[in-house]
Design an enzyme around this catalytic site. Sequence first.
Site, PDB file in Angstrom:
ATOM      1  N   SER A 124       0.848  -1.133  -0.085  1.00  0.00           N
ATOM      2  CA  SER A 124       0.077   0.055  -0.010  1.00  0.00           C
ATOM      3  C   SER A 124       0.754   1.374   0.064  1.00  0.00           C
ATOM      4  CB  SER A 124      -1.102  -0.072   1.194  1.00  0.00           C
ATOM      5  OG  SER A 124      -0.326  -0.075   2.468  1.00  0.00           O
ATOM      6  N   ASP A 275       0.510  -5.905  12.521  1.00  0.00           N
ATOM      7  CA  ASP A 275       0.079  -6.107  11.530  1.00  0.00           C
ATOM      8  C   ASP A 275      -0.080  -7.806  11.097  1.00  0.00           C
ATOM      9  OD1 ASP A 275      -0.899  -6.620   8.587  1.00  0.00           O
ATOM     10  OD2 ASP A 275       0.637  -4.921   7.835  1.00  0.00           O
ATOM     11  N   ASN A 280       3.928 -10.674   5.760  1.00  0.00           N
ATOM     12  CA  ASN A 280       5.224  -9.916   6.665  1.00  0.00           C
ATOM     13  C   ASN A 280       6.091 -11.115   7.111  1.00  0.00           C
ATOM     14  OD1 ASN A 280       3.983  -7.455   6.219  1.00  0.00           O
ATOM     15  ND2 ASN A 280       2.872  -7.563   8.238  1.00  0.00           N
TER      16      ASN A 280
END
Length: 426
Positions: A124, A275, A280
Amino acid sequence: MSRMARLGGLAGRIAGNVLADGGRHLARGKRPAINDLLLTPRNLTQVADKLATMRGAAMKVGQLISMDAGTLLPRELAGILDRLRQDAVIMPSAQLVSVLEDNWGEQWDQKLARFSFEPIAAASIGQVHQGLSHDGDPLAIKIQYPGVRESIDSDIANVCSLLRIAGLLPRSQDIEPLIEEAKQQLKQEADYLHEGAQLQHYRNHLAGFGRREELAIPRFYPALSTDRILVMEYLEGRSLEQVLTAQPQLANRVVSLLMELFFAELFDFHAVQTDPNPANYLYSTADERLVLLDFGAVRHFSPEFVSRYGAALSAAADHDRQGLTHALEVLGFFRRGDEVANRDVILDIFLMAAEPLRQGGAYNFGGSDLARRIHSRGMSVSRDPEAWHTPPPDVLFLHRKMAGLYLLAARFGAVIDVATPFRQYL
């Protein structure tokens, strides 16, 4: 202005879809509810498509919404927005070179021995490229999309307005505390020097973690980094999805490691990577280590908050409803002594979520219907907008992480002991 106009155009298309679909239903003698007309796959896909092309804060709001546990937004929207965790539109080469020149100067190509123009990941806020230092170190170079930082406040305001206009957020729901926290988190994530410092800080904490040898974390290169370019060590690894699908026997080890790391983050580090996106993490099959990535969403908690939240988890694990009520009042879930319409629902969900924490021995996430039960209880709140309630932001970000870990454990059928490490760190 142009970004707002693009969202306004989307709102107009959704309104047009509602009128057209409503007309067809009326022609058949049906009177559909407005939500049934708004929450169509076509409308939801158009929202997701627009957020993906806008990148930046607009897309991040979609990602935050997609991680909701299901008690705030309709399941259909969360499912379609879920793809925003991976989808993004990459920078054209000319734009990429412009960003490199702005940050590293016109002779930017002299900074490295090699730079690959083809991104290996896009998200993003920025996209990641591979490079090689003059010392021969393999590098991962995260480059921020231009304009992201400057558009955060307006994009978030515009997207929230769009979601309210489209009927995807109830007008009565007060999400301002969450929106303000999202703005602050995004501004921190858009400062890559801050993320680099967080990465180094987290590395220092990991030195005392009992299972440190099972983890890999990249080194930070401050001399090559700027506030919009983050340079880290490139670490090889495959996605968790690929590895755990191909080698399901690894699920227990990987998920138990992530659970124990979460308890260490909360109770020892007081700094949690909030997150829960599985992207990740990578898994290095060569040395059998879990690779940790992306430290922009690390959130720090005060010792006082950790103590209060620990008290709430402990009461829930002991199935102490009265103790949990008091602990949640102290945390700010509801004002003491006031009647709260959804108090019993919140208590029920908390008690259900703590089920793995009171299980004697291993808990079978894959064989449990815990997620279904939590969702079912939460939907009783969703159907009554007047009873909706936004938890304190600190708690909400923690619950995003915990929900993500639970969903990962359920998806890959992990059977692990969660109660023992929880009690040890508590």
